[in-house]
Design a protein around this motif. Sequence first.
Motif, PDB file in Angstrom:
ATOM      1  N   ILE A   1      59.665 -50.883  25.911  1.00 45.34           N
ATOM      2  CA  ILE A   1      58.355 -51.199  25.346  1.00 45.34           C
ATOM      3  C   ILE A   1      57.649 -49.876  25.105  1.00 45.34           C
TER       4      ILE A   1
ATOM      5  N   ALA B   1      54.410 -48.307  24.829  1.00 46.06           N
ATOM      6  CA  ALA B   1      53.065 -48.724  25.236  1.00 46.06           C
ATOM      7  C   ALA B   1      52.035 -47.646  24.924  1.00 46.06           C
TER       8      ALA B   1
ATOM      9  N   GLN C   1      50.926 -57.462  22.496  1.00 44.38           N
ATOM     10  CA  GLN C   1      52.115 -56.831  21.937  1.00 44.38           C
ATOM     11  C   GLN C   1      52.350 -57.267  20.497  1.00 44.38           C
TER      12      GLN C   1
ATOM     13  N   ILE D   1      59.270 -53.260  20.497  1.00 46.95           N
ATOM     14  CA  ILE D   1      58.051 -53.859  21.033  1.00 46.95           C
ATOM     15  C   ILE D   1      57.010 -52.764  21.241  1.00 46.95           C
TER      16      ILE D   1
ATOM     17  N   GLN E   1      53.223 -52.218  22.718  1.00 49.31           N
ATOM     18  CA  GLN E   1      52.218 -52.846  23.577  1.00 49.31           C
ATOM     19  C   GLN E   1      50.959 -51.991  23.597  1.00 49.31           C
TER      20      GLN E   1
END
Length: 132
Positions: A72, A74, A109, A117, A119
């Motif tokens: 992810i 982020a 997300q 992905i 986020q």
Amino acid sequence: MQITASTVSLTVDDIAASHRFFTTHLGYVEQAAAEGFASLSRDDAAVDIVLLARGNEVLPAGQRDQHASGLILAFTSTGIEAEEQRLRTEGVEITMPLRDEPWGERLFQVTDPNGVIVQFVEWVTPSAPEHT
């Protein structure tokens, strides 16, 4: 040692699709590009992104056929409610709607066309536990 920048390399099938996603919706700009490669950055604290085509020979042999998955990307920021709305308005699919976690994390997300992905996180004061 002094780290002067951070970069994440993502191995994807369609560099152009991820390139469009990150530059159109997330404010990245292209720094360099060649066949099978694109380097993107922003003017703030966001990590730089290198997009590599799956199968690219610059990757170690054992990693050439792997796809960016199980991670992810982020970004901690402020005002994520407005950011989620902006992305919705631009037609980006929100793959996890905005939610508040009891430990003080607000997040949502999106997923880029190659399945990366992304986020967005904003830290807030956690709510006090209820007494029974």
